[in-house]
Motif scaffolding. Structure first.
Motif, PDB file in Angstrom:
ATOM      1  N   THR A   1       0.790  -1.208   0.095  1.00 50.30           N
ATOM      2  CA  THR A   1      -0.127   0.130  -0.038  1.00 50.30           C
ATOM      3  C   THR A   1       0.824   1.180  -0.013  1.00 50.30           C
ATOM      4  O   THR A   1       0.460   2.084  -0.860  1.00 50.30           O
ATOM      5  N   ALA A   2       1.960   1.268   0.835  1.00 47.18           N
ATOM      6  CA  ALA A   2       3.014   2.422   0.914  1.00 47.18           C
ATOM      7  C   ALA A   2       3.426   2.607  -0.389  1.00 47.18           C
ATOM      8  O   ALA A   2       3.779   3.816  -0.922  1.00 47.18           O
ATOM      9  N   ALA A   3       3.839   1.506  -1.234  1.00 41.55           N
ATOM     10  CA  ALA A   3       4.673   1.786  -2.471  1.00 41.55           C
ATOM     11  C   ALA A   3       3.482   2.037  -3.660  1.00 41.55           C
ATOM     12  O   ALA A   3       3.766   3.101  -4.427  1.00 41.55           O
ATOM     13  N   ALA A   4       2.164   1.703  -3.562  1.00 41.23           N
ATOM     14  CA  ALA A   4       1.080   2.056  -4.300  1.00 41.23           C
ATOM     15  C   ALA A   4       0.931   3.552  -4.153  1.00 41.23           C
ATOM     16  O   ALA A   4       0.716   4.608  -4.890  1.00 41.23           O
ATOM     17  N   SER A   5       0.920   3.993  -2.872  1.00 39.55           N
ATOM     18  CA  SER A   5       0.660   5.476  -2.605  1.00 39.55           C
ATOM     19  C   SER A   5       1.517   6.383  -2.940  1.00 39.55           C
ATOM     20  O   SER A   5       1.152   7.419  -3.463  1.00 39.55           O
ATOM     21  N   LEU A   6       2.967   5.954  -2.844  1.00 35.98           N
ATOM     22  CA  LEU A   6       3.867   6.784  -3.361  1.00 35.98           C
ATOM     23  C   LEU A   6       3.964   6.894  -4.813  1.00 35.98           C
ATOM     24  O   LEU A   6       4.104   8.090  -5.419  1.00 35.98           O
ATOM     25  N   MET A   7       3.380   5.987  -5.591  1.00 33.71           N
ATOM     26  CA  MET A   7       3.295   6.015  -7.158  1.00 33.71           C
ATOM     27  C   MET A   7       2.008   7.020  -7.252  1.00 33.71           C
ATOM     28  O   MET A   7       2.145   7.877  -8.397  1.00 33.71           O
ATOM     29  N   ILE A   8       0.957   6.985  -6.590  1.00 32.20           N
ATOM     30  CA  ILE A   8       0.017   7.856  -6.764  1.00 32.20           C
ATOM     31  C   ILE A   8       0.386   9.380  -6.628  1.00 32.20           C
ATOM     32  O   ILE A   8       0.079  10.259  -7.350  1.00 32.20           O
ATOM     33  N   LEU A   9       1.156   9.573  -5.596  1.00 29.95           N
ATOM     34  CA  LEU A   9       1.907  10.762  -5.361  1.00 29.95           C
ATOM     35  C   LEU A   9       2.568  11.438  -6.787  1.00 29.95           C
ATOM     36  O   LEU A   9       2.467  12.579  -7.001  1.00 29.95           O
ATOM     37  N   THR A  10       3.298  10.519  -6.849  1.00 29.26           N
ATOM     38  CA  THR A  10       4.256  10.812  -8.102  1.00 29.26           C
ATOM     39  C   THR A  10       3.468  11.363  -9.270  1.00 29.26           C
ATOM     40  O   THR A  10       3.729  12.231 -10.070  1.00 29.26           O
ATOM     41  N   GLN A  11       2.539  10.324  -9.786  1.00 27.01           N
ATOM     42  CA  GLN A  11       1.563  10.527 -10.844  1.00 27.01           C
ATOM     43  C   GLN A  11       0.827  12.182 -10.725  1.00 27.01           C
ATOM     44  O   GLN A  11       0.600  12.717 -11.695  1.00 27.01           O
ATOM     45  N   LEU A  12       0.277  12.192  -9.348  1.00 27.39           N
ATOM     46  CA  LEU A  12      -0.265  13.566  -9.323  1.00 27.39           C
ATOM     47  C   LEU A  12       0.745  14.737  -9.519  1.00 27.39           C
ATOM     48  O   LEU A  12       0.127  15.890 -10.128  1.00 27.39           O
ATOM     49  N   TRP A  13       1.917  14.397  -9.170  1.00 27.11           N
ATOM     50  CA  TRP A  13       2.814  15.513  -9.559  1.00 27.11           C
ATOM     51  C   TRP A  13       3.189  15.690 -10.767  1.00 27.11           C
ATOM     52  O   TRP A  13       2.924  16.863 -11.412  1.00 27.11           O
TER      53      TRP A  13
ATOM     54  N   PHE B   1      -0.841  15.143 -20.006  1.00 29.71           N
ATOM     55  CA  PHE B   1      -0.716  13.748 -20.681  1.00 29.71           C
ATOM     56  C   PHE B   1      -1.712  13.017 -20.874  1.00 29.71           C
ATOM     57  O   PHE B   1      -1.802  11.756 -20.243  1.00 29.71           O
ATOM     58  N   ALA B   2      -2.810  13.479 -21.640  1.00 29.46           N
ATOM     59  CA  ALA B   2      -4.179  12.582 -21.745  1.00 29.46           C
ATOM     60  C   ALA B   2      -4.451  11.945 -20.342  1.00 29.46           C
ATOM     61  O   ALA B   2      -4.502  12.715 -19.166  1.00 29.46           O
ATOM     62  N   TRP B   3      -4.865  10.596 -20.688  1.00 23.32           N
ATOM     63  CA  TRP B   3      -5.108   9.862 -19.139  1.00 23.32           C
ATOM     64  C   TRP B   3      -4.233   9.092 -18.888  1.00 23.32           C
ATOM     65  O   TRP B   3      -4.470   8.086 -17.953  1.00 23.32           O
ATOM     66  N   LEU B   4      -2.906   9.169 -19.156  1.00 24.40           N
ATOM     67  CA  LEU B   4      -1.964   8.450 -18.967  1.00 24.40           C
ATOM     68  C   LEU B   4      -1.680   8.312 -17.263  1.00 24.40           C
ATOM     69  O   LEU B   4      -1.229   7.179 -16.883  1.00 24.40           O
ATOM     70  N   ASN B   5      -1.490   9.488 -16.735  1.00 25.68           N
ATOM     71  CA  ASN B   5      -1.129   9.636 -15.414  1.00 25.68           C
ATOM     72  C   ASN B   5      -2.490   8.929 -14.398  1.00 25.68           C
ATOM     73  O   ASN B   5      -2.262   8.335 -13.545  1.00 25.68           O
ATOM     74  N   TRP B   6      -3.725   9.378 -15.029  1.00 23.68           N
ATOM     75  CA  TRP B   6      -4.885   8.930 -14.402  1.00 23.68           C
ATOM     76  C   TRP B   6      -5.102   7.183 -14.437  1.00 23.68           C
ATOM     77  O   TRP B   6      -5.423   6.921 -13.198  1.00 23.68           O
ATOM     78  N   ILE B   7      -4.871   6.659 -15.561  1.00 25.45           N
ATOM     79  CA  ILE B   7      -5.177   5.424 -15.540  1.00 25.45           C
ATOM     80  C   ILE B   7      -4.061   4.641 -14.626  1.00 25.45           C
ATOM     81  O   ILE B   7      -4.218   3.782 -14.020  1.00 25.45           O
TER      82      ILE B   7
ATOM     83  N   ALA C   1      -2.748   1.908  -9.117  1.00 25.23           N
ATOM     84  CA  ALA C   1      -2.437   1.771  -8.143  1.00 25.23           C
ATOM     85  C   ALA C   1      -3.233   1.788  -6.971  1.00 25.23           C
ATOM     86  O   ALA C   1      -3.250   1.352  -5.863  1.00 25.23           O
ATOM     87  N   LEU C   2      -4.674   2.245  -7.202  1.00 24.86           N
ATOM     88  CA  LEU C   2      -5.816   2.096  -6.427  1.00 24.86           C
ATOM     89  C   LEU C   2      -5.994   0.724  -6.304  1.00 24.86           C
ATOM     90  O   LEU C   2      -6.513   0.495  -4.987  1.00 24.86           O
ATOM     91  N   SER C   3      -5.695  -0.074  -6.993  1.00 21.52           N
ATOM     92  CA  SER C   3      -6.270  -1.607  -6.916  1.00 21.52           C
ATOM     93  C   SER C   3      -5.035  -2.219  -5.721  1.00 21.52           C
ATOM     94  O   SER C   3      -5.537  -3.314  -5.471  1.00 21.52           O
TER      95      SER C   3
END
Length: 472
Positions: free
Chosen positions: A233-245, A252-258, A263-265
């Protein structure tokens, strides 16, 4: 069958499914609003012409059976309706098998669009949406707990997205290894956002920190996805923060959002799982058979990742079931833009009244500040960035674009922010010129109010009229 399901991920599945349906909605909406000018019967790269030279087995989809602009539009808007129903949770109101069929619909529908989209649909996030969307079919609904193997395969996709992008950077441009790529990237990325100017002007030491953090997030953190909770969960959360940055720093269209959706899964929410019945045998068999097939197909992206000749954003099968991803293996140091202009003068001269066409997202008028469009995808604007890098890349579609501007084609003009010519008075000539763009300094911004400063480089396309041979 406790080994088959993971009840503690029921809320993760719910959030994942609703968010993925939202991405589908943007994808279908983008197709519905842009297809006529891009791939319609009178589009720059018409679908009928593409289908005439493409076999069904190479690009399966419904449009091999029938194509018309009206049918394509209905197909796209139906995709929007199905996606909206899934956002609202329609899959949870029907039996398990019906919910699976409901999730299968947008995948089949979007696959048909991508497989006739040609250059306009050659981006990695198209295949990523299809790969993730196919797995979503087998994730189940409220009748059963989420299958462990499907959750694992979703993490496997997320791993490939991040780790593949990290590897392509290390193997590609030397600036990634020197930690200097972000000295240029925010200025030269395909479509800057409203905050990109400010990101570019961050102190250079902070840019080094950004690149180093990117390497950690893409090359080390993905390995932690396969560790026990709460580390995953911590790893996925860090990826989410990076994508929000990244969401804040560009379009970048929906690349970051998908990627965020994926990561939510992997998140384990502290919520009590509802009591559900055990999964039916047919469901277990279907999921395991599909999972085995996808694992077997994964040999292709694995070989690509470990290869010195690693490629980015490639599908290994016409169904886009398992793909390889990556972005910005090389970073441009200088930004070039193709500026298209028209004139109503009968004889085109340098001192003629040349008027500039304004695009919605790509830089044009130096005083016009970029807007946020992602996750909506401005396909023409993105391709114009590639055109500035290489005229050969734009050769199949740039000539047809100019022809339609000379005709004041309504559908084409809808892709633009503004045409400088009235609807009943198209230009006599259109030309294209290449400019170098750079961000203004803080001082230049205060003095001029312009976020860009541009300088002429060379002619991209000479003045052209309808009776001339249009070329890029």
């Amino acid at each position: 069958m406790d080994w088959f399901v993971a009840p503690e991920y029921w809320l993760s599945r719910l959030v994942f499914q609703r968010a993925l349906a939202g991405v589908y909605l943007f994808a279908f909406l983008t197709a519905a609003l842009q297809f006529r000018a891009l791939i319609g019967e009178r589009g720059m790269l018409p679908v009928p012409r593409h289908l005439a030279r493409t076999a069904f087995r190479d690009a399966p989809g419904v449009f091999h059976l029938h194509y018309s602009d009206r049918f394509f539009a209905l197909w796209c808007w139906a995709g929007c309706a199905v996606s909206a129903a899934l956002v609202a949770g329609a899959d949870s109101l029907v039996p398990l098998w019906a919910g699976m069929v409901l999730w299968l619909l947008p995948w089949v529908m979007y696959l048909s669009i991508v497989n006739v989209g040609q250059t306009w649909y050659s981006f990695g996030w198209e295949s990523l949406l299809l790969e993730v969307g196919f797995l979503a079919v087998f994730l189940g609904n409220g009748e059963v707990a989420p299958p462990v193997v499907v959750l694992f395969l979703l993490r496997w996709i997320l791993f490939r997205v991040e780790f593949g992008a990290g590897l392509i950077k290390l193997r590609g441009d030397v600036c990634w290894r020197k930690l200097t790529c972000l000295d240029f990237h925010h200025e030269t990325q395909p479509m800057p956002g409203p905050l990109s100017w400010f990101f570019h002007h961050l102190p250079r030491p902070l840019h080094r920190v950004e690149v180093a953090a990117n390497h950690v997030t893409q090359l080390i953190v993905p390995l932690l996805l396969f560790t026990p909770q709460p580390i995953a969960t911590a790893a996925a959360s860090l990826m989410i923060l990076t994508q929000l940055w990244l969401v804040l720093s560009g379009n970048f269209a929906w690349l970051n959002w998908i990627t965020i959706v994926l990561a939510l899964s992997a998140l384990a929410f502290p919520a009590t799982a509802p009591a559900v019945a055990g999964p039916p045998l047919w469901y277990v068999v279907v999921v395991l058979v599909v999972a085995a097939g996808l694992i077997a197909l994964s040999r292709h992206p694995v070989r690509n990742m470990i290869s010195r000749g690693q490629v980015m954003n490639r599908s290994f099968d016409p169904l886009h079931l398992v793909n390889t991803y990556g972005a910005f293996g090389s970073v441009s140091r200088v930004r070039y833009e193709v500026v298209i202009e028209g004139t109503a003068d009968g004889v085109p001269r340098e001192d003629s009244d040349w008027r500039e066409y304004e695009f919605k997202g790509k830089p044009g008028d130096p005083r016009r500040w970029p807007r946020q469009y992602a996750p909506y995808h401005l396909r023409l604007d993105w391709l114009m960035w590639f055109a500035a890098l290489s005229p050969l890349y734009a050769e199949p579609w740039f000539g047809p674009l100019v022809e339609r501007l000379l005709e004041n084609d309504r559908d084409t003009l809808r892709l633009l922010r503004r045409s400088p010519f009235p609807a009943d008075a198209p230009p006599r000539f259109v030309r294209a010129r290449l400019f170098r763009y750079r961000y203004t300094t803080w001082r230049e911004l205060r003095e001029t109010g312009a976020c860009w400063k541009r300088s002429y480089v060379r002619e991209f396309m000479p003045p052209t009229r309808l009776s001339s041979r249009v070329r890029a």
